[in-house]
Write a protein that holds these residues in place. Structure first.
Motif, PDB file in Angstrom:
ATOM      1  N   ALA A  12       0.802  -1.223   0.000  1.00  0.00           N
ATOM      2  CA  ALA A  12       0.000   0.000   0.000  1.00  0.00           C
ATOM      3  C   ALA A  12       0.837   1.277   0.000  1.00  0.00           C
ATOM      4  CB  ALA A  12      -0.934   0.009   1.209  1.00  0.00           C
ATOM      5  N   LEU A  13       2.153   1.152   0.093  1.00  0.00           N
ATOM      6  CA  LEU A  13       2.998   2.341   0.176  1.00  0.00           C
ATOM      7  C   LEU A  13       3.216   2.951  -1.207  1.00  0.00           C
ATOM      8  CD1 LEU A  13       5.701   1.170   2.717  1.00  0.00           C
ATOM      9  CD2 LEU A  13       3.573   2.408   3.155  1.00  0.00           C
ATOM     10  N   PRO A  14       3.144   4.281  -1.296  1.00  0.00           N
ATOM     11  CA  PRO A  14       3.400   4.955  -2.572  1.00  0.00           C
ATOM     12  C   PRO A  14       4.829   4.698  -3.047  1.00  0.00           C
ATOM     13  CG  PRO A  14       2.602   6.510  -0.891  1.00  0.00           C
ATOM     14  CD  PRO A  14       2.819   5.199  -0.213  1.00  0.00           C
ATOM     15  N   SER A  15       4.985   4.511  -4.354  1.00  0.00           N
ATOM     16  CA  SER A  15       6.281   4.121  -4.927  1.00  0.00           C
ATOM     17  C   SER A  15       7.449   5.046  -4.607  1.00  0.00           C
ATOM     18  CB  SER A  15       6.160   3.944  -6.438  1.00  0.00           C
ATOM     19  OG  SER A  15       5.434   2.774  -6.692  1.00  0.00           O
ATOM     20  N   PRO A  16       7.345   6.358  -4.764  1.00  0.00           N
ATOM     21  CA  PRO A  16       8.551   7.153  -4.479  1.00  0.00           C
ATOM     22  C   PRO A  16       9.040   6.968  -3.040  1.00  0.00           C
ATOM     23  CG  PRO A  16       6.922   8.501  -5.606  1.00  0.00           C
ATOM     24  CD  PRO A  16       6.252   7.194  -5.248  1.00  0.00           C
ATOM     25  N   GLY A  17       8.147   6.993  -2.081  1.00  0.00           N
ATOM     26  CA  GLY A  17       8.527   6.801  -0.682  1.00  0.00           C
ATOM     27  C   GLY A  17       9.016   5.392  -0.418  1.00  0.00           C
ATOM     28  N   TYR A  18       8.348   4.417  -1.027  1.00  0.00           N
ATOM     29  CA  TYR A  18       8.750   3.023  -0.878  1.00  0.00           C
ATOM     30  C   TYR A  18      10.187   2.841  -1.368  1.00  0.00           C
ATOM     31  CZ  TYR A  18       9.230  -1.926  -1.921  1.00  0.00           C
ATOM     32  OH  TYR A  18       9.699  -3.218  -2.004  1.00  0.00           O
ATOM     33  N   ASP A  19      10.481   3.397  -2.540  1.00  0.00           N
ATOM     34  CA  ASP A  19      11.830   3.270  -3.101  1.00  0.00           C
ATOM     35  C   ASP A  19      12.867   3.906  -2.179  1.00  0.00           C
ATOM     36  OD1 ASP A  19      10.737   1.956  -5.277  1.00  0.00           O
ATOM     37  OD2 ASP A  19      10.623   3.780  -6.494  1.00  0.00           O
ATOM     38  N   ASP A 104      16.629   0.506   8.895  1.00  0.00           N
ATOM     39  CA  ASP A 104      17.138   1.461   9.874  1.00  0.00           C
ATOM     40  C   ASP A 104      15.987   2.409  10.205  1.00  0.00           C
ATOM     41  OD1 ASP A 104      18.511   3.316  11.386  1.00  0.00           O
ATOM     42  OD2 ASP A 104      20.103   3.620   9.923  1.00  0.00           O
ATOM     43  N   ALA A 105      15.561   2.437  11.453  1.00  0.00           N
ATOM     44  CA  ALA A 105      14.347   3.157  11.843  1.00  0.00           C
ATOM     45  C   ALA A 105      14.452   4.675  11.711  1.00  0.00           C
ATOM     46  CB  ALA A 105      13.955   2.792  13.267  1.00  0.00           C
ATOM     47  N   ARG A 106      15.568   5.263  12.122  1.00  0.00           N
ATOM     48  CA  ARG A 106      15.681   6.726  12.121  1.00  0.00           C
ATOM     49  C   ARG A 106      15.438   7.330  10.740  1.00  0.00           C
ATOM     50  NH1 ARG A 106      19.166   9.754  10.428  1.00  0.00           N
ATOM     51  NH2 ARG A 106      20.784   8.181  10.361  1.00  0.00           N
ATOM     52  N   PRO A 107      16.130   6.887   9.676  1.00  0.00           N
ATOM     53  CA  PRO A 107      15.862   7.493   8.375  1.00  0.00           C
ATOM     54  C   PRO A 107      14.461   7.191   7.845  1.00  0.00           C
ATOM     55  CG  PRO A 107      17.575   5.813   8.179  1.00  0.00           C
ATOM     56  CD  PRO A 107      17.286   5.990   9.632  1.00  0.00           C
ATOM     57  N   VAL A 108      13.878   6.066   8.245  1.00  0.00           N
ATOM     58  CA  VAL A 108      12.499   5.780   7.818  1.00  0.00           C
ATOM     59  C   VAL A 108      11.541   6.750   8.508  1.00  0.00           C
ATOM     60  CG1 VAL A 108      10.637   4.071   7.790  1.00  0.00           C
ATOM     61  CG2 VAL A 108      12.985   3.368   7.227  1.00  0.00           C
ATOM     62  N   ARG A 109      11.762   7.034   9.798  1.00  0.00           N
ATOM     63  CA  ARG A 109      10.924   8.037  10.478  1.00  0.00           C
ATOM     64  C   ARG A 109      11.112   9.409   9.838  1.00  0.00           C
ATOM     65  NH1 ARG A 109      12.872   5.408  15.319  1.00  0.00           N
ATOM     66  NH2 ARG A 109      14.325   7.138  15.607  1.00  0.00           N
ATOM     67  N   CYS A 112       9.138   9.601   6.718  1.00  0.00           N
ATOM     68  CA  CYS A 112       7.715   9.801   7.037  1.00  0.00           C
ATOM     69  C   CYS A 112       7.410  11.276   7.281  1.00  0.00           C
ATOM     70  CB  CYS A 112       7.319   8.978   8.258  1.00  0.00           C
ATOM     71  SG  CYS A 112       7.262   7.205   7.969  1.00  0.00           S
ATOM     72  N   ASP A 113       8.332  11.978   7.955  1.00  0.00           N
ATOM     73  CA  ASP A 113       8.146  13.410   8.220  1.00  0.00           C
ATOM     74  C   ASP A 113       8.287  14.239   6.946  1.00  0.00           C
ATOM     75  OD1 ASP A 113       7.781  12.865  10.904  1.00  0.00           O
ATOM     76  OD2 ASP A 113       9.854  13.344  11.461  1.00  0.00           O
ATOM     77  N   GLU A 114       9.240  13.866   6.083  1.00  0.00           N
ATOM     78  CA  GLU A 114       9.495  14.612   4.850  1.00  0.00           C
ATOM     79  C   GLU A 114       8.420  14.389   3.781  1.00  0.00           C
ATOM     80  OE1 GLU A 114      13.295  13.148   3.610  1.00  0.00           O
ATOM     81  OE2 GLU A 114      14.305  13.923   5.391  1.00  0.00           O
ATOM     82  N   ASP A 115       7.803  13.219   3.790  1.00  0.00           N
ATOM     83  CA  ASP A 115       6.825  12.836   2.767  1.00  0.00           C
ATOM     84  C   ASP A 115       5.533  12.417   3.466  1.00  0.00           C
ATOM     85  OD1 ASP A 115       5.336  11.647   0.736  1.00  0.00           O
ATOM     86  OD2 ASP A 115       7.019  10.467  -0.054  1.00  0.00           O
ATOM     87  N   PRO A 116       4.668  13.405   3.838  1.00  0.00           N
ATOM     88  CA  PRO A 116       3.469  13.090   4.621  1.00  0.00           C
ATOM     89  C   PRO A 116       2.555  12.014   4.017  1.00  0.00           C
ATOM     90  CG  PRO A 116       3.877  15.434   4.705  1.00  0.00           C
ATOM     91  CD  PRO A 116       4.851  14.857   3.698  1.00  0.00           C
ATOM     92  N   PRO A 117       2.311  11.982   2.693  1.00  0.00           N
ATOM     93  CA  PRO A 117       1.476  10.885   2.175  1.00  0.00           C
ATOM     94  C   PRO A 117       2.107   9.504   2.417  1.00  0.00           C
ATOM     95  CG  PRO A 117       1.568  12.660   0.575  1.00  0.00           C
ATOM     96  CD  PRO A 117       2.582  12.974   1.641  1.00  0.00           C
ATOM     97  N   PHE A 118       3.414   9.426   2.253  1.00  0.00           N
ATOM     98  CA  PHE A 118       4.107   8.168   2.538  1.00  0.00           C
ATOM     99  C   PHE A 118       4.009   7.846   4.024  1.00  0.00           C
ATOM    100  CE2 PHE A 118       7.860   6.007   4.157  1.00  0.00           C
ATOM    101  CZ  PHE A 118       7.797   4.827   3.445  1.00  0.00           C
ATOM    102  N   GLY A 119       4.272   8.842   4.890  1.00  0.00           N
ATOM    103  CA  GLY A 119       4.204   8.639   6.334  1.00  0.00           C
ATOM    104  C   GLY A 119       2.832   8.173   6.768  1.00  0.00           C
TER     105      GLY A 119
END
Length: 154
Positions: A12-19, A104-109, A112-119
Protein backbone atom coordinates in the motif's frame (compact mmCIF):
# COMPACT_ATOMS: atom_id res chain seq x y z
CA UNK A 1 14.82 -5.15 -4.98
CA UNK A 2 12.46 -6.26 -7.72
CA UNK A 3 8.70 -5.75 -7.69
CA UNK A 4 8.20 -9.53 -7.43
CA UNK A 5 10.06 -9.58 -4.12
CA UNK A 6 8.26 -6.56 -2.64
CA UNK A 7 6.98 -7.51 0.82
CA UNK A 8 3.17 -7.84 0.83
CA UNK A 9 2.70 -5.68 3.89
CA UNK A 10 4.31 -2.76 2.05
CA UNK A 11 2.07 -3.03 -1.04
CA UNK A 12 0.00 0.00 0.00
CA UNK A 13 3.00 2.34 0.18
CA UNK A 14 3.40 4.96 -2.57
CA UNK A 15 6.28 4.12 -4.93
CA UNK A 16 8.55 7.15 -4.48
CA UNK A 17 8.53 6.80 -0.68
CA UNK A 18 8.75 3.02 -0.88
CA UNK A 19 11.83 3.27 -3.10
CA UNK A 20 13.48 5.74 -0.68
CA UNK A 21 12.59 3.52 2.27
CA UNK A 22 14.21 0.52 0.59
CA UNK A 23 17.47 2.51 0.44
CA UNK A 24 17.58 2.07 4.24
CA UNK A 25 17.17 -1.70 4.16
CA UNK A 26 19.42 -4.71 3.93
CA UNK A 27 19.09 -8.49 3.96
CA UNK A 28 20.02 -10.12 7.28
CA UNK A 29 20.04 -13.64 8.69
CA UNK A 30 19.53 -14.80 12.26
CA UNK A 31 20.61 -18.32 13.23
CA UNK A 32 18.14 -20.47 15.17
CA UNK A 33 18.07 -19.41 18.83
CA UNK A 34 19.26 -15.81 18.22
CA UNK A 35 17.70 -13.09 20.36
CA UNK A 36 16.74 -10.40 17.87
CA UNK A 37 15.93 -7.81 20.53
CA UNK A 38 15.11 -7.59 24.22
CA UNK A 39 12.14 -5.93 25.88
CA UNK A 40 13.14 -2.44 27.06
CA UNK A 41 16.12 -2.06 24.72
CA UNK A 42 16.44 0.63 22.05
CA UNK A 43 14.13 0.13 19.05
CA UNK A 44 16.37 1.45 16.30
CA UNK A 45 15.41 -0.93 13.51
CA UNK A 46 12.65 -3.24 12.31
CA UNK A 47 12.38 -6.28 10.06
CA UNK A 48 10.13 -8.00 7.57
CA UNK A 49 10.55 -11.77 7.71
CA UNK A 50 11.50 -13.43 4.42
CA UNK A 51 11.82 -16.95 5.81
CA UNK A 52 11.73 -18.67 9.18
CA UNK A 53 9.84 -18.25 12.43
CA UNK A 54 10.15 -15.64 15.20
CA UNK A 55 8.53 -15.65 18.65
CA UNK A 56 7.49 -12.45 20.39
CA UNK A 57 7.72 -12.75 24.15
CA UNK A 58 7.29 -10.76 27.33
CA UNK A 59 9.38 -10.82 30.49
CA UNK A 60 7.57 -12.35 33.46
CA UNK A 61 9.41 -11.76 36.77
CA UNK A 62 10.53 -15.01 38.38
CA UNK A 63 9.50 -17.13 35.37
CA UNK A 64 10.49 -17.85 31.81
CA UNK A 65 9.42 -15.29 29.22
CA UNK A 66 5.81 -15.74 28.09
CA UNK A 67 5.34 -16.31 24.36
CA UNK A 68 2.76 -13.90 22.98
CA UNK A 69 2.84 -14.47 19.24
CA UNK A 70 4.55 -16.44 16.49
CA UNK A 71 5.56 -14.58 13.32
CA UNK A 72 6.29 -16.06 9.90
CA UNK A 73 7.24 -15.06 6.36
CA UNK A 74 6.01 -11.58 5.34
CA UNK A 75 5.28 -10.56 8.95
CA UNK A 76 6.61 -7.34 10.48
CA UNK A 77 8.94 -7.75 13.45
CA UNK A 78 8.57 -4.71 15.65
CA UNK A 79 6.57 -1.50 15.71
CA UNK A 80 8.13 0.18 18.76
CA UNK A 81 10.62 1.93 16.43
CA UNK A 82 7.78 4.15 15.19
CA UNK A 83 6.65 5.62 18.52
CA UNK A 84 8.61 7.47 21.22
CA UNK A 85 10.40 6.58 23.41
CA UNK A 86 11.57 4.02 20.78
CA UNK A 87 12.07 1.11 23.16
CA UNK A 88 10.89 -2.44 22.56
CA UNK A 89 7.67 -3.38 24.34
CA UNK A 90 8.41 -7.10 23.83
CA UNK A 91 11.36 -9.36 23.10
CA UNK A 92 11.91 -11.42 19.95
CA UNK A 93 13.84 -14.57 19.18
CA UNK A 94 14.46 -16.74 16.13
CA UNK A 95 12.84 -20.17 16.55
CA UNK A 96 14.32 -21.32 13.23
CA UNK A 97 16.94 -19.77 11.00
CA UNK A 98 15.43 -16.47 9.85
CA UNK A 99 16.05 -14.44 6.74
CA UNK A 100 14.72 -10.90 6.96
CA UNK A 101 14.79 -7.48 5.43
CA UNK A 102 16.13 -5.08 8.08
CA UNK A 103 15.34 -1.35 8.07
CA UNK A 104 17.14 1.46 9.87
CA UNK A 105 14.35 3.16 11.84
CA UNK A 106 15.68 6.73 12.12
CA UNK A 107 15.86 7.49 8.37
CA UNK A 108 12.50 5.78 7.82
CA UNK A 109 10.92 8.04 10.48
CA UNK A 110 12.61 11.04 8.83
CA UNK A 111 11.19 9.95 5.46
CA UNK A 112 7.71 9.80 7.04
CA UNK A 113 8.15 13.41 8.22
CA UNK A 114 9.49 14.61 4.85
CA UNK A 115 6.83 12.84 2.77
CA UNK A 116 3.47 13.09 4.62
CA UNK A 117 1.48 10.88 2.17
CA UNK A 118 4.11 8.17 2.54
CA UNK A 119 4.20 8.64 6.33
CA UNK A 120 0.43 8.37 6.54
CA UNK A 121 0.42 5.19 4.43
CA UNK A 122 3.21 3.57 6.48
CA UNK A 123 1.59 4.53 9.79
CA UNK A 124 -1.73 3.13 8.54
CA UNK A 125 -0.03 -0.12 7.51
CA UNK A 126 1.64 -0.52 10.91
CA UNK A 127 -1.59 0.44 12.73
CA UNK A 128 -3.46 -2.34 10.89
CA UNK A 129 -0.80 -4.82 11.99
CA UNK A 130 -0.98 -3.63 15.60
CA UNK A 131 -4.79 -3.80 15.50
CA UNK A 132 -4.74 -7.34 14.14
CA UNK A 133 -2.29 -8.46 16.80
CA UNK A 134 -4.36 -6.82 19.53
CA UNK A 135 -7.50 -8.65 18.32
CA UNK A 136 -5.60 -11.96 18.26
CA UNK A 137 -4.32 -11.34 21.81
CA UNK A 138 -7.84 -10.55 23.00
CA UNK A 139 -9.14 -13.81 21.53
CA UNK A 140 -6.34 -15.78 23.20
CA UNK A 141 -7.12 -14.11 26.54
CA UNK A 142 -10.81 -14.86 26.14
CA UNK A 143 -10.02 -18.50 25.36
CA UNK A 144 -7.80 -18.71 28.45
CA UNK A 145 -9.74 -16.66 31.00
CA UNK A 146 -13.26 -16.06 29.67
CA UNK A 147 -16.34 -17.86 30.89
CA UNK A 148 -16.84 -21.34 29.45
CA UNK A 149 -18.30 -21.10 25.98
CA UNK A 150 -17.22 -17.48 25.45
CA UNK A 151 -14.60 -18.34 22.82
CA UNK A 152 -15.19 -18.65 19.08
CA UNK A 153 -18.19 -20.71 18.01
CA UNK A 154 -17.31 -24.24 16.83
Amino acid sequence: MTTASRPRLLDALPSPGYDRMMEHSREVHFPRGTRIFEEGSSADRFWIIRSGTVLLDMHVPGRHAATLETLHSQDLIGWSWLFPPYTWHLGAGAVTAVGALEFDARPVRELCDEDPPFGKALNHCVAEIIGGRLQAARKRLLDLYGPQGSGPAP
